[in-house]
Design a protein around this motif. Sequence first.
Motif, PDB file in Angstrom:
ATOM      1  N   SER A 153       0.844  -1.195   0.000  1.00 13.71           N
ATOM      2  CA  SER A 153       0.000   0.000   0.000  1.00 13.71           C
ATOM      3  C   SER A 153       0.879   1.245   0.000  1.00 13.71           C
ATOM      4  O   SER A 153       1.851   1.324   0.767  1.00 13.71           O
ATOM      5  CB  SER A 153      -0.921   0.021   1.219  1.00 13.71           C
ATOM      6  OG  SER A 153      -1.644   1.242   1.286  1.00 13.71           O
TER       7      SER A 153
ATOM      8  N   TYR B 171      -2.825  10.253  -4.758  1.00 17.94           N
ATOM      9  CA  TYR B 171      -3.064   8.956  -5.377  1.00 17.94           C
ATOM     10  C   TYR B 171      -2.974   7.858  -4.330  1.00 17.94           C
ATOM     11  O   TYR B 171      -2.441   8.036  -3.236  1.00 17.94           O
ATOM     12  CB  TYR B 171      -2.119   8.683  -6.545  1.00 17.94           C
ATOM     13  CG  TYR B 171      -0.658   8.469  -6.185  1.00 17.94           C
ATOM     14  CD1 TYR B 171      -0.216   7.261  -5.654  1.00 17.94           C
ATOM     15  CD2 TYR B 171       0.274   9.464  -6.419  1.00 17.94           C
ATOM     16  CE1 TYR B 171       1.123   7.057  -5.336  1.00 17.94           C
ATOM     17  CE2 TYR B 171       1.613   9.275  -6.106  1.00 17.94           C
ATOM     18  CZ  TYR B 171       2.021   8.073  -5.574  1.00 17.94           C
ATOM     19  OH  TYR B 171       3.342   7.881  -5.256  1.00 17.94           O
ATOM     20  N   ARG B 172      -3.504   6.708  -4.712  1.00 12.52           N
ATOM     21  CA  ARG B 172      -3.471   5.513  -3.865  1.00 12.52           C
ATOM     22  C   ARG B 172      -3.067   4.338  -4.749  1.00 12.52           C
ATOM     23  O   ARG B 172      -3.676   4.104  -5.795  1.00 12.52           O
ATOM     24  CB  ARG B 172      -4.859   5.270  -3.258  1.00 12.52           C
ATOM     25  CG  ARG B 172      -4.936   4.046  -2.346  1.00 12.52           C
ATOM     26  CD  ARG B 172      -6.396   3.766  -1.977  1.00 12.52           C
ATOM     27  NE  ARG B 172      -6.996   4.897  -1.287  1.00 12.52           N
ATOM     28  CZ  ARG B 172      -7.081   5.011   0.028  1.00 12.52           C
ATOM     29  NH1 ARG B 172      -6.607   4.041   0.801  1.00 12.52           N
ATOM     30  NH2 ARG B 172      -7.651   6.055   0.589  1.00 12.52           N
ATOM     31  N   ASN B 173      -2.051   3.597  -4.345  1.00 17.49           N
ATOM     32  CA  ASN B 173      -1.582   2.438  -5.087  1.00 17.49           C
ATOM     33  C   ASN B 173      -1.515   1.260  -4.119  1.00 17.49           C
ATOM     34  O   ASN B 173      -0.723   1.267  -3.173  1.00 17.49           O
ATOM     35  CB  ASN B 173      -0.204   2.713  -5.699  1.00 17.49           C
ATOM     36  CG  ASN B 173       0.306   1.554  -6.534  1.00 17.49           C
ATOM     37  OD1 ASN B 173      -0.460   0.677  -6.906  1.00 17.49           O
ATOM     38  ND2 ASN B 173       1.594   1.545  -6.818  1.00 17.49           N
ATOM     39  N   GLN B 174      -2.341   0.249  -4.357  1.00 16.56           N
ATOM     40  CA  GLN B 174      -2.425  -0.886  -3.445  1.00 16.56           C
ATOM     41  C   GLN B 174      -2.608  -2.177  -4.234  1.00 16.56           C
ATOM     42  O   GLN B 174      -3.282  -2.181  -5.267  1.00 16.56           O
ATOM     43  CB  GLN B 174      -3.606  -0.710  -2.471  1.00 16.56           C
ATOM     44  CG  GLN B 174      -3.460   0.481  -1.560  1.00 16.56           C
ATOM     45  CD  GLN B 174      -4.705   0.756  -0.746  1.00 16.56           C
ATOM     46  OE1 GLN B 174      -5.816   0.693  -1.256  1.00 16.56           O
ATOM     47  NE2 GLN B 174      -4.521   1.079   0.522  1.00 16.56           N
ATOM     48  N   TYR B 175      -2.003  -3.251  -3.756  1.00 12.80           N
ATOM     49  CA  TYR B 175      -2.224  -4.551  -4.385  1.00 12.80           C
ATOM     50  C   TYR B 175      -1.926  -5.662  -3.380  1.00 12.80           C
ATOM     51  O   TYR B 175      -1.246  -5.462  -2.375  1.00 12.80           O
ATOM     52  CB  TYR B 175      -1.385  -4.729  -5.650  1.00 12.80           C
ATOM     53  CG  TYR B 175       0.107  -4.694  -5.463  1.00 12.80           C
ATOM     54  CD1 TYR B 175       0.819  -5.828  -5.079  1.00 12.80           C
ATOM     55  CD2 TYR B 175       0.829  -3.528  -5.719  1.00 12.80           C
ATOM     56  CE1 TYR B 175       2.185  -5.796  -4.919  1.00 12.80           C
ATOM     57  CE2 TYR B 175       2.199  -3.490  -5.565  1.00 12.80           C
ATOM     58  CZ  TYR B 175       2.871  -4.625  -5.166  1.00 12.80           C
ATOM     59  OH  TYR B 175       4.235  -4.575  -5.015  1.00 12.80           O
TER      60      TYR B 175
END
Length: 235
Positions: free
Chosen positions: A204, A222-226
């Motif tokens: 995250s 922004y948000r970057n999650q995996y």
Amino acid sequence: NPLGFINYGASTGLEFSPFKNNQSTVELFYNFRNFDAFGTRDLEFKEFGIKMSTEQEFKVNKLKHKYGFDAYLKKRLYNTFNASDIDSEGERDWSYMKIEPYYQYPLSKQLELKGSFQFYKRIDNLVQRSGFNQFGPELTLRYKNNGTKIYANTSYIIRNYSNIEAQNNDGVIGEKIKYDYINFRLNAEQQLTDQMSLIGTLYSRIRTTNNTNIEARSFRNYRNQYVSIGLKWQF
């Protein structure tokens, strides 16, 4: 934009131990990077600088403690060209400084905790626009036994730009752009057989900013999650 590139580099340095149970390095480096052309534009940069690190080790109750720092100073020179000729149309001259002191604390033979604090600065030597100061703490946890490996890392980073103005939908707000990053990563591996392991990742990264103009194409939140899970074979 994310572009492909070719990078050529060279480095040379010295490893030494000025004290008992100490490891230190000093390294000089140079890189040249040429990005793929985009449209009629072509971007490249060269950078050079010095890296330094030192780590001191000592034992408490038969467990190894470590402390030290990693640091570098470097200069990066950009050029932007028009591919239809060879005249340079854009230049950037940026200097970088970074130092990260840390302390590694063993909770047991299998479990260790590492805390660090990052100081990072970019100086814009030409137009004095793109410089920033960045700082924040980071915490890392590592666990390892015969069949299990766990790596967890979290950090909170603040970046303050020196001259770029923040905006909302009505225009500038009288503040310089500021970022807040909250980062987290968890990697885990469980051995199932001699050749096969179960692996998983949770990641995250969330960036918030005071630049809230919805028409802006950069400097935005922004948000970057995996999350992922899988199997690993070793032959």
